[in-house]
Scaffold this motif. Structure first.
Motif, mmCIF file in Angstrom:
data_model
loop_
_atom_site.group_PDB
_atom_site.id
_atom_site.type_symbol
_atom_site.label_atom_id
_atom_site.label_comp_id
_atom_site.label_asym_id
_atom_site.label_seq_id
_atom_site.Cartn_x
_atom_site.Cartn_y
_atom_site.Cartn_z
ATOM 1 N N ARG A 1 0.821 -1.206 0.000
ATOM 2 C CA ARG A 1 0.000 0.000 0.000
ATOM 3 C C ARG A 1 0.861 1.264 0.000
ATOM 4 N NH1 ARG A 1 -3.916 -0.576 -1.679
ATOM 5 N NH2 ARG A 1 -5.665 -0.889 -0.288
ATOM 6 N N VAL A 2 1.972 1.238 0.748
ATOM 7 C CA VAL A 2 2.862 2.398 0.737
ATOM 8 C C VAL A 2 3.381 2.655 -0.677
ATOM 9 C CG1 VAL A 2 5.036 3.351 1.588
ATOM 10 C CG2 VAL A 2 3.516 2.148 3.168
ATOM 11 N N TYR A 3 3.775 1.579 -1.356
ATOM 12 C CA TYR A 3 4.193 1.733 -2.753
ATOM 13 C C TYR A 3 3.018 2.160 -3.629
ATOM 14 C CZ TYR A 3 8.845 -0.462 -2.272
ATOM 15 O OH TYR A 3 10.154 -0.742 -1.962
ATOM 16 N N GLY A 4 1.848 1.574 -3.384
ATOM 17 C CA GLY A 4 0.672 1.921 -4.175
ATOM 18 C C GLY A 4 0.324 3.388 -4.080
ATOM 19 N N LEU A 5 0.541 3.978 -2.908
ATOM 20 C CA LEU A 5 0.260 5.406 -2.720
ATOM 21 C C LEU A 5 1.269 6.287 -3.449
ATOM 22 C CD1 LEU A 5 -0.756 5.309 1.041
ATOM 23 C CD2 LEU A 5 -2.225 5.984 -0.871
ATOM 24 N N GLN A 6 2.318 5.690 -3.980
ATOM 25 C CA GLN A 6 3.276 6.421 -4.804
ATOM 26 C C GLN A 6 3.066 6.133 -6.303
ATOM 27 O OE1 GLN A 6 7.439 6.284 -2.908
ATOM 28 N NE2 GLN A 6 6.326 4.756 -1.707
ATOM 29 N N GLY A 7 1.945 5.470 -6.610
ATOM 30 C CA GLY A 7 1.606 5.213 -8.000
ATOM 31 C C GLY A 7 2.328 4.026 -8.616
ATOM 32 N N MET A 8 2.875 3.133 -7.792
ATOM 33 C CA MET A 8 3.626 1.996 -8.319
ATOM 34 C C MET A 8 2.832 1.236 -9.379
ATOM 35 S SD MET A 8 4.739 -1.477 -6.337
ATOM 36 C CE MET A 8 3.003 -1.701 -5.964
ATOM 37 N N GLU A 9 3.524 0.910 -10.481
ATOM 38 C CA GLU A 9 2.908 0.162 -11.570
ATOM 39 C C GLU A 9 3.459 -1.255 -11.703
ATOM 40 O OE1 GLU A 9 2.152 3.560 -14.869
ATOM 41 O OE2 GLU A 9 4.238 3.333 -14.192
ATOM 42 N N LEU A 10 4.627 -1.497 -11.112
ATOM 43 C CA LEU A 10 5.266 -2.806 -11.239
ATOM 44 C C LEU A 10 6.065 -3.120 -9.982
ATOM 45 C CD1 LEU A 10 6.091 -5.293 -12.918
ATOM 46 C CD2 LEU A 10 7.919 -3.908 -13.919
ATOM 47 N N MET A 11 5.688 -4.215 -9.313
ATOM 48 C CA MET A 11 6.398 -4.657 -8.117
ATOM 49 C C MET A 11 7.349 -5.791 -8.481
ATOM 50 S SD MET A 11 6.799 -4.283 -4.822
ATOM 51 C CE MET A 11 5.368 -3.852 -3.816
ATOM 52 N N LEU A 12 8.574 -5.730 -7.947
ATOM 53 C CA LEU A 12 9.599 -6.731 -8.205
ATOM 54 C C LEU A 12 9.927 -7.444 -6.893
ATOM 55 C CD1 LEU A 12 11.968 -4.421 -10.288
ATOM 56 C CD2 LEU A 12 9.952 -5.689 -11.083
ATOM 57 N N ILE A 13 9.888 -8.782 -6.918
ATOM 58 C CA ILE A 13 10.083 -9.549 -5.683
ATOM 59 C C ILE A 13 10.881 -10.818 -5.966
ATOM 60 C CG2 ILE A 13 8.948 -10.813 -3.805
ATOM 61 C CD1 ILE A 13 6.534 -9.014 -4.147
ATOM 62 N N GLY A 14 11.926 -11.045 -5.178
ATOM 63 C CA GLY A 14 12.631 -12.318 -5.175
ATOM 64 C C GLY A 14 12.328 -13.035 -3.876
ATOM 65 N N TYR A 15 12.297 -14.375 -3.908
ATOM 66 C CA TYR A 15 11.955 -15.109 -2.688
ATOM 67 C C TYR A 15 12.648 -16.466 -2.640
ATOM 68 C CZ TYR A 15 8.496 -17.470 -5.723
ATOM 69 O OH TYR A 15 7.883 -18.167 -6.748
ATOM 70 N N ASN A 16 12.810 -16.978 -1.395
ATOM 71 C CA ASN A 16 13.231 -18.349 -1.087
ATOM 72 C C ASN A 16 12.173 -18.864 -0.112
ATOM 73 O OD1 ASN A 16 16.822 -18.723 -1.095
ATOM 74 N ND2 ASN A 16 15.649 -17.233 -2.227
ATOM 75 N N THR A 17 11.314 -19.764 -0.532
ATOM 76 C CA THR A 17 10.215 -20.203 0.337
ATOM 77 C C THR A 17 10.221 -21.716 0.470
ATOM 78 O OG1 THR A 17 8.842 -18.290 -0.255
ATOM 79 C CG2 THR A 17 7.717 -20.201 0.666
ATOM 80 N N THR A 18 10.444 -22.182 1.690
ATOM 81 C CA THR A 18 10.502 -23.619 1.927
ATOM 82 C C THR A 18 9.133 -24.263 1.754
ATOM 83 O OG1 THR A 18 11.108 -25.315 3.528
ATOM 84 C CG2 THR A 18 10.137 -23.313 4.414
ATOM 85 N N SER A 19 9.127 -25.487 1.243
ATOM 86 C CA SER A 19 7.873 -26.210 1.054
ATOM 87 C C SER A 19 7.552 -27.114 2.238
ATOM 88 C CB SER A 19 7.940 -27.049 -0.229
ATOM 89 O OG SER A 19 8.981 -28.015 -0.141
ATOM 90 N N HIS A 20 8.458 -27.188 3.210
ATOM 91 C CA HIS A 20 8.233 -28.047 4.378
ATOM 92 C C HIS A 20 8.858 -27.387 5.599
ATOM 93 C CE1 HIS A 20 7.852 -31.542 6.951
ATOM 94 N NE2 HIS A 20 9.156 -31.552 7.164
ATOM 95 N N SER A 21 8.008 -26.817 6.444
ATOM 96 C CA SER A 21 8.503 -26.174 7.671
ATOM 97 C C SER A 21 7.387 -26.158 8.713
ATOM 98 C CB SER A 21 8.966 -24.744 7.381
ATOM 99 O OG SER A 21 7.932 -24.008 6.738
ATOM 100 N N PRO A 22 6.946 -27.326 9.183
ATOM 101 C CA PRO A 22 5.816 -27.394 10.109
ATOM 102 C C PRO A 22 6.031 -26.620 11.401
ATOM 103 C CG PRO A 22 6.958 -29.512 9.956
ATOM 104 C CD PRO A 22 7.473 -28.658 8.848
ATOM 105 N N GLU A 23 7.276 -26.555 11.886
ATOM 106 C CA GLU A 23 7.526 -25.803 13.126
ATOM 107 C C GLU A 23 7.282 -24.306 12.932
ATOM 108 O OE1 GLU A 23 9.417 -29.651 13.370
ATOM 109 O OE2 GLU A 23 9.682 -28.048 11.896
ATOM 110 N N LEU A 24 7.496 -23.828 11.721
ATOM 111 C CA LEU A 24 7.297 -22.407 11.440
ATOM 112 C C LEU A 24 5.835 -22.079 11.163
ATOM 113 C CD1 LEU A 24 10.445 -21.944 9.199
ATOM 114 C CD2 LEU A 24 10.107 -20.934 11.452
ATOM 115 N N TRP A 25 5.114 -22.997 10.553
ATOM 116 C CA TRP A 25 3.696 -22.750 10.270
ATOM 117 C C TRP A 25 2.856 -22.812 11.536
ATOM 118 C CZ3 TRP A 25 2.415 -26.631 5.743
ATOM 119 C CH2 TRP A 25 3.258 -26.357 4.653
#
Length: 346
Positions: A204-228
């Protein structure tokens, strides 16, 4: 008028504890060349692109930890020189995530945006929403997430920025324009990293500046029951599907809610043959539709031509912030962190 831009998500497959950064850069260059050959003007790489996802492992401070980080100004890194040179030669911009060790010995999970038009980094960001724990779990086979141990929370504001040289005929400062100049200039971009994408506030902060394109890199584990903290038993396949669902959910919902395109790139696959990470790198439009998506958990590129003019529908109708937002009712969002429930009933 159409404002066409061709973007790419460069997904990186498994990177092992024994993988060298030099080997990884060779893979990044191959992905770069594939995307450029398909007309990409802007390429998004993952979070912590150069290494395995080291926050799952416990390292002591000092050299044992610092070897995973890039020291000093990343723009002067000999390691990334081939990538900067390729970008300058082919006139392709890119977003890149890495572990940053500053000259004053501070550790951050960072990203930058390189502009081929200007031949330099024009925007930097440091991850704000650090997930996981400081101490590893006591359970021997638990999947850890020690970002709170290894990184400081980001100290750079959510500043949107314009990237030059991507849109032909983009309106420039001082040029005459018929009517409003909104939505006619160089594209307005924002950057986030991994867990940040789950939190609506930065979008939303970016949206309030008129953002048209968001760029995101991620590392997301598919198995982490202790974290969920999930109480429901799941098979590994069910877990993967659930994590992927939530990943796409937040990307699609926040792109729609801020009337912007988004590009997200994963570090995917089974690092060291056992640490599962989801793929799901994709390009999403302002209505929340996925327009391109990877099919594997390995090195893969997806490319799409997008029209930033498509952002105008949401920005000028349903999500016309100027007409519809009511900030007098949103105070708790910035005043409070934890939950405070209403008092119990008699």
């Amino acid at each position: 008028m159409p404002r066409i831009l061709t973007v790419a998500a460069a997904q990186v497959g498994p990177v092992h504890l024994t993988s060298s950064k030099e080997e990884t850069v060779e893979r990044l260059l191959a992905l770069f060349n594939t995307a450029a050959s398909q007309g990409a003007q802007l390429i998004v790489y993952p979070e912590l692109t150069l290494t395995t996802f080291f926050p799952r492992h416990l390292f002591q401070n000092g050299d044992e930890l610092d070897k995973w980080f890039e020291k000093g100004d990343i723009s002067e890194s000999p390691l990334l020189k081939p990538l900067f040179e390729a970008a300058a030669e082919k006139k392709v911009d890119f977003y890149f995530g890495y572990a940053e060790l500053t000259v004053d010995s501070k550790h951050y999970n960072s990203s930058f945006y390189y502009s081929a038009e200007l031949g330099k980094i024009i925007s930097r960001y440091r991850k704000v929403h650090l997930p996981g724990t400081f101490e590893p779990f006591a359970k021997a086979d638990a999947v850890n997430q020690l970002e709170k141990r290894y990184f400081l929370p980001g100290d750079i504001p959510f500043d949107a920025f314009r990237a030059p040289g991507l849109i032909k005929g983009a309106l420039k400062k001082g040029q005459e324009a018929t009517g409003s100049t909104i939505g006619k200039g160089d594209p307005i971009l924002g950057q986030l990293i991994c867990n940040d994408r789950r939190w609506p506030e930065p979008w939303r902060v970016y949206g309030l500046q008129g953002m048209e394109l968001m760029l995101i890199g991620y590392n997301t584990t598919s198995h982490s029951p202790e974290l969920w903290g999930s109480k429901k038993p799941m098979t590994l396949d069910e877990e993967y599907k659930e994590v992927m669902f939530h990943h796409k959910l937040v990307m699609q919902a926040n792109s729609y809610g801020n009337s912007c395109f988004s590009v997200c790139a994963a570090r995917a696959g089974a690092d060291d043959g056992k640490w599962g990470m989801i793929g799901g790198s994709c390009i999403i439009d302002p209505q929340g539709h996925i327009v391109a998506e990877t099919k594997t958990d390995d090195d893969e590129v997806v490319v799409a031509a997008i029209d930033l003019e498509d952002c105008r529908q949401g920005k000028e109708k349903i999500f016309d912030f100027d007409r519809h937002r009511r900030t007098e009712h949103y105070g708790l969002i910035s005043e409070q962190t934890g939950v405070k429930e209403p008092e119990l009933l008699e």
